[in-house]
Design a protein around this motif. Structure first.
Motif, PDB file in Angstrom:
ATOM      1  N   ASN A  32      -6.426   4.238  -1.068  1.00  0.00           N
ATOM      2  CA  ASN A  32      -5.756   3.270  -1.930  1.00  0.00           C
ATOM      3  C   ASN A  32      -4.376   2.888  -1.430  1.00  0.00           C
ATOM      4  N   MET A  34      -0.574   1.953  -2.142  1.00  0.00           N
ATOM      5  CA  MET A  34       0.385   2.401  -3.140  1.00  0.00           C
ATOM      6  C   MET A  34       1.670   1.596  -3.015  1.00  0.00           C
ATOM      7  N   SER A  35       2.374   1.452  -4.137  1.00  0.00           N
ATOM      8  CA  SER A  35       3.607   0.673  -4.145  1.00  0.00           C
ATOM      9  C   SER A  35       4.629   1.284  -5.095  1.00  0.00           C
ATOM     10  N   SER A  52       0.153  -0.213   2.547  1.00  0.00           N
ATOM     11  CA  SER A  52      -1.282  -0.465   2.545  1.00  0.00           C
ATOM     12  C   SER A  52      -1.943   0.250   3.710  1.00  0.00           C
ATOM     13  N   ARG A  72       3.864   8.148   2.780  1.00  0.00           N
ATOM     14  CA  ARG A  72       2.821   8.815   1.999  1.00  0.00           C
ATOM     15  C   ARG A  72       2.307  10.035   2.737  1.00  0.00           C
ATOM     16  N   CYS A  96       5.784   4.036  -9.911  1.00  0.00           N
ATOM     17  CA  CYS A  96       4.709   4.121  -8.932  1.00  0.00           C
ATOM     18  C   CYS A  96       3.529   3.291  -9.431  1.00  0.00           C
ATOM     19  N   TYR A  97       2.848   2.585  -8.513  1.00  0.00           N
ATOM     20  CA  TYR A  97       1.786   1.659  -8.909  1.00  0.00           C
ATOM     21  C   TYR A  97       0.616   1.698  -7.939  1.00  0.00           C
ATOM     22  N   THR A  98      -0.598   1.541  -8.500  1.00  0.00           N
ATOM     23  CA  THR A  98      -1.778   1.325  -7.678  1.00  0.00           C
ATOM     24  C   THR A  98      -2.795   0.501  -8.461  1.00  0.00           C
TER      25      THR A  98
END
Length: 121
Positions: A32, A34-35, A52, A72, A96-98
């Motif tokens: 995945n 992540m951002s 990415s 990461r 944090c976002y996905t």
């Protein structure tokens, strides 16, 4: 279930540094993107840095380029944001976002609870 938990926020003086960490669970983390996002009071939430694994692209908002670094660790299921040379305008709640595909061409957004970063003299 999917969980994203941020940590590492705090209060620092201008020019200081902080390292934020996001611990993920409930999905295949290594596959995945992540951002990190942030939101200051009264302002819109904005993308700070994105990583990415599919495209290999790393994107930063212009105001943090050269100061922030996203990384990461797939073995630990974590994504970090190293923040150096902090400025008062960096003050915000950092998230944090996905995004995960849920079937039928649909997807769902997942956010952590947020961690506060305050930069002041």
């Amino acid at each position: 279930q999917v969980q994203l938990v941020e940590s590492g926020g705090g209060s620092v003086q201008p020019g200081g540094s902080l390292r934020l960490s996001c611990a993920a669970s409930g999905f295949t983390f290594s596959r995945n993107a992540m951002s990190w996002y942030r939101q200051a009071p009264g302002k819109e939430r904005e993308l700070v840095a994105g990583f990415s694994s599919l495209s290999g692209q790393t994107v930063y908002v212009p105001s943090v380029k050269g100061r922030f670094t996203i990384s990461r660790d797939n073995a630990k299921n974590t994504v970090d944001l190293q923040m150096n040379s902090l400025k008062p305008e960096d003050t915000a709640v950092y998230y944090c976002y996905t995004k995960l595909t849920t079937g039928g061409g649909r997807s769902s957004d997942y956010w952590g609870q947020g961690t506060q970063v305050t930069v002041s003299s």
